[in-house]
Design a protein around this motif. Sequence first.
Motif, PDB file in Angstrom:
ATOM      1  N   PRO A 108      -2.994   5.650  -9.767  1.00  0.00           N
ATOM      2  CA  PRO A 108      -2.236   4.610  -9.045  1.00  0.00           C
ATOM      3  C   PRO A 108      -3.187   3.705  -8.281  1.00  0.00           C
ATOM      4  O   PRO A 108      -4.057   4.180  -7.550  1.00  0.00           O
ATOM      5  CB  PRO A 108      -1.334   5.424  -8.111  1.00  0.00           C
ATOM      6  CG  PRO A 108      -1.159   6.736  -8.812  1.00  0.00           C
ATOM      7  CD  PRO A 108      -2.470   7.003  -9.498  1.00  0.00           C
ATOM      8  N   THR A 120       4.831   2.448  -7.385  1.00  0.00           N
ATOM      9  CA  THR A 120       4.078   3.689  -7.606  1.00  0.00           C
ATOM     10  C   THR A 120       2.802   3.687  -6.783  1.00  0.00           C
ATOM     11  O   THR A 120       2.450   4.687  -6.143  1.00  0.00           O
ATOM     12  CB  THR A 120       3.740   3.847  -9.097  1.00  0.00           C
ATOM     13  OG1 THR A 120       4.952   3.930  -9.851  1.00  0.00           O
ATOM     14  CG2 THR A 120       2.917   5.103  -9.343  1.00  0.00           C
ATOM     15  N   ALA A 121       2.093   2.550  -6.786  1.00  0.00           N
ATOM     16  CA  ALA A 121       0.864   2.442  -6.000  1.00  0.00           C
ATOM     17  C   ALA A 121       1.157   2.523  -4.512  1.00  0.00           C
ATOM     18  O   ALA A 121       0.412   3.152  -3.751  1.00  0.00           O
ATOM     19  CB  ALA A 121       0.156   1.131  -6.338  1.00  0.00           C
ATOM     20  N   HIS A 134       4.030  -1.738 -11.460  1.00  0.00           N
ATOM     21  CA  HIS A 134       3.432  -0.504 -10.953  1.00  0.00           C
ATOM     22  C   HIS A 134       3.257  -0.508  -9.433  1.00  0.00           C
ATOM     23  O   HIS A 134       2.713   0.440  -8.865  1.00  0.00           O
ATOM     24  CB  HIS A 134       2.078  -0.273 -11.623  1.00  0.00           C
ATOM     25  CG  HIS A 134       2.155  -0.235 -13.114  1.00  0.00           C
ATOM     26  ND1 HIS A 134       2.738   0.799 -13.816  1.00  0.00           N
ATOM     27  CD2 HIS A 134       1.744  -1.138 -14.054  1.00  0.00           C
ATOM     28  CE1 HIS A 134       2.674   0.555 -15.115  1.00  0.00           C
ATOM     29  NE2 HIS A 134       2.085  -0.618 -15.280  1.00  0.00           N
ATOM     30  N   ALA A 189       1.831   6.119  -3.631  1.00  0.00           N
ATOM     31  CA  ALA A 189       0.581   6.880  -3.694  1.00  0.00           C
ATOM     32  C   ALA A 189      -0.296   6.590  -2.484  1.00  0.00           C
ATOM     33  O   ALA A 189      -1.061   7.450  -2.032  1.00  0.00           O
ATOM     34  CB  ALA A 189      -0.165   6.545  -4.982  1.00  0.00           C
TER      35      ALA A 189
END
Length: 322
Positions: free
Chosen positions: A39, A122-123, A119, A126
């Motif tokens: 990520p 998700t990053a 994304h 994370a």
Amino acid sequence: MTLRSPWGRATLAACLTAVTGLSSTPAQASAPQVKTQAPGYYRYMLGDFEITVLSDGTVPQEVEKLLHAPPAKVQSLLSAAYLTSPVETSINAYLINTGTALYLVDTGAGELFGPAGGHLVTALRAAGYQPEQIDAVLLTHIHGDHSGGLMMAGKPVFPNAVVYAHQREAAYWLDAANVAKAAESHKPYFQEARAALSPYVAAGKLKTFEGNAELLPGIWTQEAPGHTPGHTFYVARSQGQKLVFWGDIMHVAAVQFADPSVTIQYDVDSKAAAAQRAKAYADAAKQGYTVAGDHVSFPGLGRLKAQGKGYAWVPVNYAIPR
């Protein structure tokens, strides 16, 4: 002269196996290649502010077809940077933690680019944050790769955030009358803008601004129209340090740093965009502050220095925040 073993190949192989535990049998791959990245997030301290760069992904771009420059020139500049077309172009967004609030500069593409984008959440997770924690989203402009991430699966991604955009930017993209006057390649952007922003408008969470002023504590606006009518830089300041979020002042680093006059088809007003780029580059090189580019290779943080008729990009030095 050729060196030969006095023992013979079979004896030598047996000895090697006994000593090292390694077989002479060729190794076999035990698993398929994964072909994913971790990520994408990167920390950077700006005075007391923690900046977290978030990767929404990368998208391949046939830049020789998009840039307003001779293809041979584009190819030459790409080659000098060890690149070939299509170029994987980063989609970066930036989270500012001031210690009392969380501000997100741009949101990535969301679902608009398929698996190439989308994304960011998700990053974000994370990196230790949740979408519900975002207090404000600061849009440099309302192209889909900067505002598309406001919505995913038909729902607002940042339900507690106020979304900020320049008044001219919101007026341009949300007015259906402007579609007919736009270039054919730009017309889909109007539908994308309405889809991304409508739920926030309905909830009274879209706020607009004009001029250059302190928008939020530690965050200033800086008008930079050209790429779009209300394209805006955001300037973060803390403890005497300065970071300017450039949005789409440039798209192809290998070409547009070397020759800032090169424009791209994505610009609504290419002439004005080129003038803003020249001004921004010159100021960044003279003052030496850090800049953040949404399409500079992740994490997109660095400084500029004059080099010949263009500029050289100097990425920030990697460091673990303390």
